[in-house]
Write a protein that holds these residues in place. Sequence first.
Motif, short mmCIF file in Angstrom:
data_model
loop_
_atom_site.label_atom_id
_atom_site.label_comp_id
_atom_site.label_asym_id
_atom_site.label_seq_id
_atom_site.Cartn_x
_atom_site.Cartn_y
_atom_site.Cartn_z
N GLU A 97 0.78 -1.24 0.00
CA GLU A 97 0.00 0.00 0.00
C GLU A 97 0.81 1.29 0.00
O GLU A 97 0.28 2.35 -0.33
CB GLU A 97 -0.96 0.02 1.20
N TRP A 98 2.08 1.25 0.37
CA TRP A 98 2.82 2.51 0.50
C TRP A 98 3.16 3.08 -0.88
O TRP A 98 3.76 2.41 -1.71
CB TRP A 98 4.10 2.32 1.30
N GLU A 99 2.77 4.33 -1.11
CA GLU A 99 3.02 5.01 -2.38
C GLU A 99 4.34 5.77 -2.32
O GLU A 99 4.54 6.63 -1.45
CB GLU A 99 1.88 5.98 -2.68
N THR B 207 3.27 1.94 -5.76
CA THR B 207 3.47 0.91 -4.75
C THR B 207 4.42 -0.16 -5.29
O THR B 207 4.52 -0.36 -6.50
CB THR B 207 2.13 0.24 -4.38
N GLN C 52 2.31 -4.12 -7.68
CA GLN C 52 1.47 -3.45 -8.66
C GLN C 52 0.21 -4.28 -8.91
O GLN C 52 0.30 -5.41 -9.43
CB GLN C 52 2.24 -3.28 -9.97
#
Length: 520
Positions: free
Chosen positions: A393-395, A407, A410
Motif C-alpha cells: 500500500e505505500w506510495e 506501490t 502493482q
Amino acid sequence: MGSRRGSVKESRYHNVNISIRVAKVIERNNRSVIVAALMNQTADFCVRSKQTFIIINHRYKDMKSTFLIATLLLAANTLHFASAADNAVVPIDWSRLTTGFPSDTNTELQKTIFRNTVKFALNGWYAQQFGSQSADESYLDLFNVPGPQNREFQVRGPAMQAQGIATVIKLGLYDAEYTGVSEQAALEICVKLVRSVAHSHKVNSEGGWGGGWQDDFWAAVAGQAGWLTWEQYNDLDKELIRKMVEWEANRRRDYTVPYLRKKDGTVVSPGDTKAEENAWNSNVLFLCCAMMPHHENYDQWYKKAVELVISAYSHPKDVDSDTLVNGRPLKEWLNGSNTEDNYAVVNHNIIHPDYSTSATLNLWNASILTLAGKPTPEGVFFNIDKVYRALVEWEYPSPPYTAPGGTIYQPGTAEFYFPQGNDWGPCRYNTHGAFGAVIHAYGLDAGLSHNGVSWESLYSRRVQELQNRFDDGHMFDANARECTYMLKEEQITHETVLAIWAKWTVQQRAFKITKDAPKQ
C-alpha cells in the motif's frame, strides 16, 4: 570382535579405562575411518576428525559384549563428552501431527512449484555438484565442487536442497514418477547431504565451516532436514548433526543483538538493516530448543531467540513503547530499530523489497516449534503485518524515487516497482509469492484490499510459467540476468519450503501462540 558405533547414552562398558594419546595419521580412501584392534583384553579405537586422531583404550571384562564409540569433541586439547541426559535430541512425534493442507488453488500451485524444485535438486543439481564424486564415499566433499569457491555456495546450497527433499518426503508430497527418482533414493540423497554438511562443520572437522555471519542459518536449515529424517542416521552422524546446531546456537546465546540504528536514532549500520540477520539468527536457537528441550542452555537459547525476532523488524517508535510483547515492554527488549518510518527496510544502500520478505525467516520458527509441540512466542509475528502492508500500500512519489513511482506491488501484474532499483535481478517472483503464502497462512494480511492470496497467485503463477520452460524443473535462464544470486535455484527450494511449512503449520492442533515471557 563385537563392536558398533553409537552414542554415550547407549554405551555399556565394563571397567572402562580411557586413555588418550596422539595417533599416527591414517588415510584410507580420503574418508574418516575407525580402526579397531584387539590386543589381549584391550580395544584401541582411532577416531579421525580431519587431521586430528585420538586413541581411546577400552579395557573390559566380557570379550563378547558389544560396546559403542562415543562421538568426540576435541577442542583446545580437551576431550569433552556431552551429557546425554541434558543434550539428547528428542525426535519428532509424528503421531500427534497431520499431513493436511488447505484445499485451495494456491496451495496446489505451491505443491507443483515444490515438486519442480525437488525434481531439479535430485537430478540436474545433484549430478552437477557431486556427480564426479564416488558414491562409495561416506561423506560428500562439499569444498570440491564446480561453481563459486566460497562457503556460502558450498554449504548453504546443499543444506537448502536437503531441507527441500526432507520436507517433501515427510509431508507426503513426494512424487517418484514425476521426479524420476524413487522415494528411497531421494531419501538417501537427502541423508547424505545432511551428513556431509554436519561432518564438514568445524566442530566436527578441523578447518571446516562454521562461526561466520550467516553460518548459523545454514546450520538451522541442514539441522531441520536432519531432524525431519532423524531415524535415518546412525548414532555417530546423529551426534555430528546435534553438535553442529548446538555449537552455532551456543555462540549466539549471549551476543549483542545488532541494529541499523540505536535507540537515540543514530544510524550505526548505514544502508544495511539487520532485520534479515536477526531473523535468521533466531532459527538455530529455536531449532535447538525444539530438538533438545532438556539442554542446560535451553532458557538462554529461547530468551535470545525471542529478543532476535522482536528486534528483526523493529520500528523507531518501538524503542520507547510500553507495549508488552512476551511479558516485557518493547522498550526493554529493544536497543534500536531496523525498519524505516513506513516499515520498509534498507539493505545494499537501497529500499530493498527482497529483504522485507526475509520476515518469512521469523515466521519459519512457528513451524519449527510446532513440530516439537511447543507454542510460538508472539514476538515471532511482531510488526510483520506492517512490513507486508508497506509492500502493498505505500506510495513512493517520483521524484525523489525512481519513475514512475507507486506501490512496490502493482495490482493486476506480477511485476514489481523498485523505488531505488534492485541488485538481485527482476525475476524473484518466488521470493514474493512464497511471502504472500506465509503472510496469508498466519492471517497477517487482514484488512488489505489486495491480500496475500492475490499476490501469491500472481507471483506463483509466474514462477510456474518460468519453470515450465525447462524439463528438469529449474526456473531461471542461466544466460539471462533474471536473478543474479549464485544460489538462485536452491533459494527457490528454500522459499517454497517455508511456504509449504506455513500452510501445514496452521492446520495443526499443536500450533499455539504464547504471550508468556521467557525465563530469566
